[in-house]
Motif scaffolding. Sequence first.
Motif, mmCIF file in Angstrom:
data_model
loop_
_atom_site.group_PDB
_atom_site.id
_atom_site.type_symbol
_atom_site.label_atom_id
_atom_site.label_comp_id
_atom_site.label_asym_id
_atom_site.label_seq_id
_atom_site.Cartn_x
_atom_site.Cartn_y
_atom_site.Cartn_z
ATOM 1 N N ASN A 52 0.746 -1.300 0.035
ATOM 2 C CA ASN A 52 0.267 -0.005 0.086
ATOM 3 C C ASN A 52 0.825 1.225 0.024
ATOM 4 N N ASP A 53 2.208 1.006 -0.261
ATOM 5 C CA ASP A 53 3.002 2.418 -0.278
ATOM 6 C C ASP A 53 2.790 3.244 -1.519
ATOM 7 N N PRO A 54 2.726 4.584 -1.413
ATOM 8 C CA PRO A 54 2.480 5.297 -2.272
ATOM 9 C C PRO A 54 3.206 5.178 -3.607
ATOM 10 N N ALA A 55 4.530 4.874 -3.559
ATOM 11 C CA ALA A 55 5.224 4.518 -4.686
ATOM 12 C C ALA A 55 5.023 3.324 -5.308
ATOM 13 N N MET A 56 4.594 2.389 -4.540
ATOM 14 C CA MET A 56 3.927 1.094 -5.237
ATOM 15 C C MET A 56 2.532 1.239 -5.794
ATOM 16 N N LYS A 57 2.014 2.120 -5.172
ATOM 17 C CA LYS A 57 0.495 2.312 -5.865
ATOM 18 C C LYS A 57 0.713 2.901 -7.354
ATOM 19 N N GLN A 63 6.659 -0.863 -8.862
ATOM 20 C CA GLN A 63 5.797 -2.238 -8.811
ATOM 21 C C GLN A 63 6.606 -3.245 -9.518
ATOM 22 N N LEU A 64 7.488 -2.947 -10.384
ATOM 23 C CA LEU A 64 8.344 -3.833 -11.043
ATOM 24 C C LEU A 64 9.480 -4.280 -10.190
ATOM 25 N N GLY A 65 9.653 -3.706 -9.244
ATOM 26 C CA GLY A 65 11.192 -3.867 -8.208
ATOM 27 C C GLY A 65 12.364 -3.098 -8.723
ATOM 28 N N PHE A 66 12.129 -2.329 -9.683
ATOM 29 C CA PHE A 66 13.205 -1.533 -10.110
ATOM 30 C C PHE A 66 13.732 -0.175 -9.384
ATOM 31 N N ARG A 67 12.717 0.074 -8.326
ATOM 32 C CA ARG A 67 13.233 1.177 -7.350
ATOM 33 C C ARG A 67 13.186 0.307 -5.953
ATOM 34 N N GLY A 223 13.748 10.993 -7.511
ATOM 35 C CA GLY A 223 13.127 9.436 -7.832
ATOM 36 C C GLY A 223 12.530 9.102 -6.833
ATOM 37 N N ALA A 224 11.065 8.903 -6.696
ATOM 38 C CA ALA A 224 10.532 8.545 -5.617
ATOM 39 C C ALA A 224 10.640 6.878 -5.415
ATOM 40 N N LEU A 225 11.144 6.609 -4.182
ATOM 41 C CA LEU A 225 11.379 5.190 -3.808
ATOM 42 C C LEU A 225 10.277 4.807 -2.825
ATOM 43 N N PRO A 226 10.154 3.368 -2.794
ATOM 44 C CA PRO A 226 9.232 2.896 -1.692
ATOM 45 C C PRO A 226 9.573 3.344 -0.351
#
Length: 231
Positions: A52-57, A63-67, A223-226
């Motif tokens: 539910n993290d903003p970056a993951m949303k 979402q793909l794991g690149f950050r 660059g926003a990260l989780p």
Amino acid sequence: MHVAVIEETPVLGGLIANGLCNTDLLSPGGSSGIFEEFRLRSQKYYQTNFANDPAMKSIPMAQLGFRYEPHVADRIFKEMFAEIPSIQVFYKRYATKVLKSGGRVTGVVTRDTNDQNEMTFRAAVTIDATHEGDLLPLAGAKFRLGREPRSLEEPHAGQIYMTHDGEIFGSGEGDNKLQAFALLATVKDYGPKGAKPVPAPPGYDPKNYAPEPTADTFWLRGGALPNHNTN
Ligand SMILES: Cc1cc2nc3c(=O)[nH]c(=O)nc-3n(C[C@H](O)[C@H](O)[C@H](O)COP(=O)(O)OP(=O)(O)OC[C@H]3O[C@@H](n4cnc5c(N)ncnc54)[C@H](O)[C@@H]3O)c2cc1C
């Protein structure tokens, strides 16, 4: 193979675990090999723990794991290494001498960064993965610095510049310069209640860390990260 990895820091993964957390790919399909294995583990970690993290949303590359955060990258690399029992990592150690037999490298003498104690490694194959090629001068090997000049075979080599608008120019000459070092910071937003002031380290002078005043000479990209981090 029995492998001894000699790492100068306590962190595993080099640039990727030390600040380069915002993967720069035009297309996700460009990921492969060990990095792809790393990417899948990063994706699993953040999908499991930060769904539910903003970056993951909102950010497909997250979402793909690149950050990912630096400490998460370090942990993933340590997990990957731990699954291969024939690899042993020696942290906080660096090479001071290259052992040779005739023209062949047979190992390295290393020094501990804390107490300076020396340890010798002998190996069938010694790989210099230090990025700056620290073993080249130690081995007395011939090497060149800088970029090659432009040629028919290498039309993109040599001095080349690109403006922010995409205009490309440059003489195409070779030189003996090294690429500039970059300082990449990962900062976390703790929110108004959780803000933690960071005390200035001894000798800190903000002038030494100020960006150049013009956008043409500095590289600054958020660059926003989780987990509320920004690269
Ligand atoms: C700002 C920036 C953006 C980039 N963007 C991209 C990109 O978009 N796409 C891309 O493909 N590449 C990019 N790169 C380049 C890419 O990140 C690097 O080329 C790659 O990570 C280098 O990996 P490496 O294992 O060779 O070296 P490193 O990751 O530098 O690892 C070297 C390791 O050796 C250790 N070490 C160094 N010296 C010694 C010593 N004497 N003894 C013991 N250990 C030592 C270090 O601590 C480190 O762990 C970028 C690099 C930067 C700085």
